[in-house]
Motif scaffolding. Structure first.
Motif, PDB file in Angstrom:
ATOM      1  N   UNK A  58     -74.011  19.606  28.629  1.00 12.70           N
ATOM      2  CA  UNK A  58     -72.671  20.183  28.736  1.00 12.70           C
ATOM      3  C   UNK A  58     -71.818  19.444  29.764  1.00 12.70           C
ATOM      4  N   UNK A  59     -70.621  19.032  29.349  1.00 10.95           N
ATOM      5  CA  UNK A  59     -69.690  18.325  30.224  1.00 10.95           C
ATOM      6  C   UNK A  59     -68.474  19.181  30.570  1.00 10.95           C
ATOM      7  N   UNK A  60     -68.079  20.069  29.660  1.00 17.47           N
ATOM      8  CA  UNK A  60     -66.886  20.897  29.867  1.00 17.47           C
ATOM      9  C   UNK A  60     -67.246  22.362  29.643  1.00 17.47           C
ATOM     10  N   UNK A  61     -66.945  23.185  30.637  1.00 16.33           N
ATOM     11  CA  UNK A  61     -67.205  24.624  30.557  1.00 16.33           C
ATOM     12  C   UNK A  61     -65.913  25.365  30.884  1.00 16.33           C
ATOM     13  N   UNK A  62     -65.445  26.147  29.929  1.00 13.70           N
ATOM     14  CA  UNK A  62     -64.206  26.898  30.122  1.00 13.70           C
ATOM     15  C   UNK A  62     -64.515  28.385  30.207  1.00 13.70           C
ATOM     16  N   UNK A  63     -64.236  28.956  31.387  1.00 14.89           N
ATOM     17  CA  UNK A  63     -64.516  30.364  31.663  1.00 14.89           C
ATOM     18  C   UNK A  63     -63.260  31.123  32.087  1.00 14.89           C
ATOM     19  N   UNK A  64     -62.107  30.553  31.857  1.00 15.33           N
ATOM     20  CA  UNK A  64     -60.850  31.163  32.292  1.00 15.33           C
ATOM     21  C   UNK A  64     -60.514  32.445  31.545  1.00 15.33           C
ATOM     22  N   UNK A  65     -59.671  33.251  32.179  1.00 11.58           N
ATOM     23  CA  UNK A  65     -59.145  34.488  31.593  1.00 11.58           C
ATOM     24  C   UNK A  65     -60.225  35.464  31.155  1.00 11.58           C
ATOM     25  N   UNK A  66     -61.279  35.564  31.975  1.00 13.76           N
ATOM     26  CA  UNK A  66     -62.324  36.545  31.750  1.00 13.76           C
ATOM     27  C   UNK A  66     -62.213  37.643  32.795  1.00 13.76           C
ATOM     28  N   UNK A  67     -63.261  38.409  32.961  1.00 14.33           N
ATOM     29  CA  UNK A  67     -63.253  39.529  33.902  1.00 14.33           C
ATOM     30  C   UNK A  67     -64.297  39.329  34.996  1.00 14.33           C
ATOM     31  N   UNK A  68     -64.576  38.081  35.309  1.00 10.95           N
ATOM     32  CA  UNK A  68     -65.609  37.768  36.292  1.00 10.95           C
ATOM     33  C   UNK A  68     -65.174  38.260  37.663  1.00 10.95           C
ATOM     34  N   UNK A  69     -66.062  39.013  38.293  1.00  7.41           N
ATOM     35  CA  UNK A  69     -65.792  39.617  39.602  1.00  7.41           C
ATOM     36  C   UNK A  69     -67.055  39.475  40.440  1.00  7.41           C
ATOM     37  N   UNK A  70     -67.201  38.318  41.099  1.00  7.41           N
ATOM     38  CA  UNK A  70     -68.408  38.071  41.892  1.00  7.41           C
ATOM     39  C   UNK A  70     -68.217  36.873  42.809  1.00  7.41           C
ATOM     40  N   UNK A  71     -69.156  36.710  43.706  1.00  4.76           N
ATOM     41  CA  UNK A  71     -69.200  35.518  44.540  1.00  4.76           C
ATOM     42  C   UNK A  71     -70.070  34.495  43.830  1.00  4.76           C
ATOM     43  N   UNK A  72     -69.578  33.277  43.698  1.00  7.19           N
ATOM     44  CA  UNK A  72     -70.383  32.209  43.108  1.00  7.19           C
ATOM     45  C   UNK A  72     -71.252  31.610  44.204  1.00  7.19           C
ATOM     46  N   UNK A  73     -72.564  31.818  44.085  1.00  6.18           N
ATOM     47  CA  UNK A  73     -73.501  31.337  45.096  1.00  6.18           C
ATOM     48  C   UNK A  73     -73.945  29.904  44.846  1.00  6.18           C
ATOM     49  N   UNK A  74     -73.697  29.426  43.617  1.00  8.09           N
ATOM     50  CA  UNK A  74     -74.147  28.099  43.209  1.00  8.09           C
ATOM     51  C   UNK A  74     -75.285  28.201  42.208  1.00  8.09           C
ATOM     52  N   UNK A  75     -76.099  29.233  42.337  1.00 10.44           N
ATOM     53  CA  UNK A  75     -77.237  29.420  41.434  1.00 10.44           C
ATOM     54  C   UNK A  75     -76.804  29.634  39.983  1.00 10.44           C
ATOM     55  N   UNK A  76     -75.623  30.174  39.785  1.00  8.75           N
ATOM     56  CA  UNK A  76     -75.119  30.435  38.429  1.00  8.75           C
ATOM     57  C   UNK A  76     -74.958  29.144  37.633  1.00  8.75           C
ATOM     58  N   UNK A  77     -74.677  28.052  38.317  1.00 11.06           N
ATOM     59  CA  UNK A  77     -74.392  26.770  37.664  1.00 11.06           C
ATOM     60  C   UNK A  77     -75.581  25.822  37.665  1.00 11.06           C
ATOM     61  N   UNK A  78     -76.722  26.300  38.129  1.00 14.39           N
ATOM     62  CA  UNK A  78     -77.936  25.497  38.168  1.00 14.39           C
ATOM     63  C   UNK A  78     -78.293  24.983  36.778  1.00 14.39           C
ATOM     64  N   UNK A  79     -78.615  23.716  36.673  1.00 10.00           N
ATOM     65  CA  UNK A  79     -79.030  23.132  35.404  1.00 10.00           C
ATOM     66  C   UNK A  79     -77.926  22.415  34.648  1.00 10.00           C
ATOM     67  N   UNK A  80     -76.700  22.540  35.115  1.00 12.80           N
ATOM     68  CA  UNK A  80     -75.579  21.846  34.456  1.00 12.80           C
ATOM     69  C   UNK A  80     -75.499  20.417  35.003  1.00 12.80           C
ATOM     70  N   UNK A  81     -76.483  19.634  34.649  1.00 15.93           N
ATOM     71  CA  UNK A  81     -76.634  18.292  35.220  1.00 15.93           C
ATOM     72  C   UNK A  81     -75.557  17.294  34.790  1.00 15.93           C
ATOM     73  N   UNK A  82     -74.903  17.548  33.661  1.00 19.99           N
ATOM     74  CA  UNK A  82     -73.901  16.607  33.143  1.00 19.99           C
ATOM     75  C   UNK A  82     -72.474  17.123  33.255  1.00 19.99           C
ATOM     76  N   UNK A  83     -72.300  18.285  33.857  1.00 21.74           N
ATOM     77  CA  UNK A  83     -70.975  18.937  33.880  1.00 21.74           C
ATOM     78  C   UNK A  83     -69.949  18.097  34.636  1.00 21.74           C
TER      79      UNK A  83
END
Length: 110
Positions: A58-83
């Motif tokens: 995965x190179x492009x991830x679009x998560x805009x205009x959602x209802x995300x309500x949290x602190x991004x710790x970094x662990x959520x994006x683990x494994x996105x080696x090509x982003x």
């Protein structure tokens, strides 16, 4: 259905019950060549640790205009080696800190 050749997937404006993205949510696409995933306006409210870890290409991830309500710790994006690009604007509340993008060194655009 064989999705190995799948490169682009858009679930934009598609509230299909993806409130929480877990590390198993997209595991069936792990062998695909997916490079772009559009989840804009999909009703997502939470990203768990390794939420996209099976999407190695995965190179492009679009998560805009959602209802995300949290602190991004970094662990959520683990494994996105090509982003390279993540779009996260217009969510309820995203708290970013110095570790939020520690596992995505290839990230160029936020």
């Amino acid at each position: 259905i064989c999705l190995i050749g799948l490169k682009y997937l858009s679930l934009c404006n598609c509230e299909v019950g993806l409130k929480t993205i877990k590390n198993t949510t997209f595991s069936s696409l792990g062998d695909s060549s997916l490079i772009s995933l559009n989840l804009t306006k999909s009703g997502i409210s939470k990203l768990e640790s390794g939420a996209f870890s099976s999407l190695k290409h995965l190179e492009i991830l679009e998560l805009g205009r959602n209802k995300i309500d949290q602190e991004l710790t970094g662990d959520e994006l683990k494994g996105l080696d090509s982003i390279q690009k993540i779009y996260i604007s217009y969510n309820i509340r995203l708290i970013l800190n110095s570790d939020s993008f520690r596992f995505v060194p290839s990230l160029k655009t936020l």
